[in-house]
Design an enzyme around this catalytic site. Structure first.
Site, mmCIF file in Angstrom:
data_model
loop_
_atom_site.group_PDB
_atom_site.id
_atom_site.type_symbol
_atom_site.label_atom_id
_atom_site.label_comp_id
_atom_site.label_asym_id
_atom_site.label_seq_id
_atom_site.Cartn_x
_atom_site.Cartn_y
_atom_site.Cartn_z
ATOM 1 N N TYR A 12 0.819 -1.212 0.000
ATOM 2 C CA TYR A 12 0.000 0.000 0.000
ATOM 3 C C TYR A 12 0.853 1.262 0.000
ATOM 4 O O TYR A 12 0.440 2.298 -0.499
ATOM 5 C CB TYR A 12 -0.894 0.050 1.248
ATOM 6 C CG TYR A 12 -2.159 -0.748 1.176
ATOM 7 C CD1 TYR A 12 -2.144 -2.101 0.900
ATOM 8 C CD2 TYR A 12 -3.392 -0.142 1.408
ATOM 9 C CE1 TYR A 12 -3.310 -2.831 0.852
ATOM 10 C CE2 TYR A 12 -4.565 -0.863 1.371
ATOM 11 C CZ TYR A 12 -4.523 -2.215 1.091
ATOM 12 O OH TYR A 12 -5.679 -2.930 1.050
ATOM 13 N N LYS A 23 3.157 -15.208 2.059
ATOM 14 C CA LYS A 23 3.348 -15.862 0.751
ATOM 15 C C LYS A 23 4.847 -16.079 0.603
ATOM 16 O O LYS A 23 5.502 -15.587 -0.313
ATOM 17 C CB LYS A 23 2.754 -14.972 -0.356
ATOM 18 C CG LYS A 23 2.751 -15.574 -1.745
ATOM 19 C CD LYS A 23 1.723 -16.675 -1.947
ATOM 20 C CE LYS A 23 1.916 -17.340 -3.300
ATOM 21 N NZ LYS A 23 1.092 -18.556 -3.482
ATOM 22 N N ASP A 78 -2.833 -18.262 0.000
ATOM 23 C CA ASP A 78 -3.792 -18.908 -0.904
ATOM 24 C C ASP A 78 -4.512 -20.046 -0.183
ATOM 25 O O ASP A 78 -5.738 -20.175 -0.236
ATOM 26 C CB ASP A 78 -3.120 -19.367 -2.210
ATOM 27 C CG ASP A 78 -1.810 -20.132 -1.996
ATOM 28 O OD1 ASP A 78 -1.325 -20.201 -0.842
ATOM 29 O OD2 ASP A 78 -1.263 -20.647 -2.986
ATOM 30 N N ASP A 104 -6.491 -7.156 4.320
ATOM 31 C CA ASP A 104 -7.638 -6.507 3.680
ATOM 32 C C ASP A 104 -8.522 -7.562 3.017
ATOM 33 O O ASP A 104 -9.745 -7.608 3.224
ATOM 34 C CB ASP A 104 -7.126 -5.505 2.632
ATOM 35 C CG ASP A 104 -8.257 -4.831 1.892
ATOM 36 O OD1 ASP A 104 -9.248 -4.438 2.547
ATOM 37 O OD2 ASP A 104 -8.171 -4.694 0.652
ATOM 38 N N ASP A 152 -12.524 -9.304 4.364
ATOM 39 C CA ASP A 152 -13.785 -9.309 3.594
ATOM 40 C C ASP A 152 -14.305 -10.746 3.494
ATOM 41 O O ASP A 152 -15.510 -10.992 3.603
ATOM 42 C CB ASP A 152 -13.586 -8.736 2.183
ATOM 43 C CG ASP A 152 -13.803 -7.220 2.111
ATOM 44 O OD1 ASP A 152 -13.599 -6.535 3.133
ATOM 45 O OD2 ASP A 152 -14.175 -6.727 1.023
HETATM 46 C C1 IPM Z 1 -10.387 -1.274 4.108
HETATM 47 C C2 IPM Z 1 -10.429 -0.688 2.721
HETATM 48 C C3 IPM Z 1 -9.192 0.151 2.458
HETATM 49 C C4 IPM Z 1 -7.991 -0.779 2.537
HETATM 50 C C5 IPM Z 1 -9.153 0.918 1.129
HETATM 51 C C6 IPM Z 1 -10.384 1.765 0.934
HETATM 52 C C7 IPM Z 1 -7.933 1.751 1.016
HETATM 53 O O1 IPM Z 1 -10.614 -1.670 1.764
HETATM 54 O O2 IPM Z 1 -10.233 -0.516 5.085
HETATM 55 O O3 IPM Z 1 -10.549 -2.484 4.244
HETATM 56 O O4 IPM Z 1 -7.683 -1.475 1.559
HETATM 57 O O5 IPM Z 1 -7.355 -0.805 3.580
HETATM 58 MN MN MN Z 2 -11.063 -3.608 2.602
#
Ligand code: IPM
Ligand code: MN
Ligand code: NAD
Length: 353
Positions: A142, A187, A219, A243, A247
């Protein structure tokens, strides 16, 4: 107590889930005899639309001063044509995290019993799941050099040993308060940064003989999270893997709309935000689930202000709302964003004060 914090609702559903959260904060303040001292500021696309930078100076100054930040979400299709630091994500969220040194991002995954049947996985894959992801938040790909050259584009991934060591310490310290297991995800079969990650995590582990350390490749981890998530306690990983994996973890919990997060430094500063984004597909329709943001506020009360009873009151109310099916559509309910906020606020008012 005077609860002084910076409120940055941002874009898309950010202001909607934020408004519902402030209704709950108001109920907490009334029930427990506190005052709210809210510094509301523009951030992200909302700041750009007002003719400002994505992270205006007075927004950053307030965040730095209060040291307690409640953020909605930034970004959306309206600002996707912008490049680099003109974008909401790269120009506001990332510098905020970096400049406040919020390197430890904590994201929980503990499916609520009332939601187990909402998730697409079978019940036996979800019962007993209770893990926390410790995501490194201020390093890695990042924040490395990024750009274009004659041939194409590049994003550099760098980690220093010190950066890996400090987040590993956070993970092991957290594991000591839980089931004493750390799963480090990397990884290392391909990436040099991951080889450094693994070596450094192993060194830190020697200081925590009681904690079991497991390494998994990222993975394979995506699969293990769906097949035997019960085996994880603290998952330690780098910025981008964290990140993506969180999710995925949200699916185990029924919705993106129920996972809060805390981003912490070594000092007292903390930022609290849902893990979800601005959800442009549902923004402006009153459909967004405010629970992730409401729970983020509860974490702020606990971690920034030491108000544990107040934080618990919110968690109890959230549990009650879920058990009573007082939810938004993502969880199968029929309530609007605002109605969920009001329901939680009423629960707080009825049970306290
Ligand atoms: C999160 C988001 C952010 C990240 C983006 C919007 C920069 O996806 O906080 O999970 O990738 O950290
Ligand atoms: Mn995110
Ligand atoms: P998203 O998290 O905004 O949405 C993903 C999916 O989950 C969508 O279908 C959305 O409707 C649903 N969802 C998210 N939050 C929900 C909620 N509270 N209630 C019900 N459903 C919810 O991810 P995306 O669509 O990939 O990204 C949209 C924008 O948000 C992008 O510009 C991205 O950069 C930004 N983003 C910002 C943050 C942040 O500010 N912390 C985090 C993630 C994404």
């Amino acid at each position: 107590m005077n609860i002084n914090f910076t409120y940055v609702p941002g874009d898309g559903i950010g202001p909607e889930v934020g408004a519902a959260t402030l209704v709950v904060m108001d109920a907490i303040a009334k029930a427990f005899g506190h005052t709210l001292d809210i510094e509301e500021h523009l951030i992200g696309g909302a700041a750009i639309d007002a003719g400002l930078k994505p992270l205006p100076d007075d927004t950053f100054a307030s965040c730095e001063k209060t040291g307690a930040i409640l953020l909605g979400a930034v970004g959306g299709p309206k600002w996707d044509h912008l490049k680099g630091e003109d974008r909401p994500e790269l120009g506001s969220l990332l510098p905020l995290r970096k400049n406040l040194n919020l390197y430890a991002n904590i994201r929980p995954c503990k499916p609520y019993p009332a939601l187990i049947d909402q998730a697409p996985l079978k019940r036996d894959r979800l019962e007993g799941v209770d893990f926390v992801v410790m995501r490194e938040l201020t390093g890695g790909i990042y924040f490395g050099d990024k750009g274009r050259d004659e041939q194409g584009a590049f994003d550099v991934c760098r980690y220093s040993e010190a950066e890996v060591e400090r987040i590993a310490i956070k993970a092991f310290d957290l594991a000591m308060t839980r089931r004493k297991k750390v799963t480090s995800v990397d990884k290392s079969n391909v990436l040099e940064t991951s080889r450094l990650w693994r070596e450094t995590v192993e060194k830190v582990a020697t200081r925590y003989p009681e904690v079991e350390l497991q390494h998994l490749l990222v993975d394979a981890m995506t699969m293990h999270m769906l097949t035997h998530a019960q085996s994880f306690d603290v998952i330690l990983t780098e910025n981008m893997f964290g990140d993506i994996l969180t999710d995925e973890a949200s699916v185990l919990c029924g919705s993106m709309g129920v996972i809060p997060s805390a981003s912490l430094s070594d000092g007292r500063t903390g930022m609290f935000e849902p893990i979800h984004g601005s959800a442009p597909d549902i923004a402006g329709q009153g459909k967004a689930n405010p629970l992730a943001m409401i729970l983020s506020a509860s974490w702020m009360l606990n971690l920034s202000f030491g108000l544990t009873q107040e934080a618990t009151a919110i968690e109890v109310a959230v549990n009650a709302a879920l058990s009573d099916h007082q939810t938004t559509g993502d969880l199968g309910g029929t309530l609007s964003t605002a109605q969920v906020g009001e329901w939680i606020a009423n629960h707080v008012a009825q049970h306290h004060g």
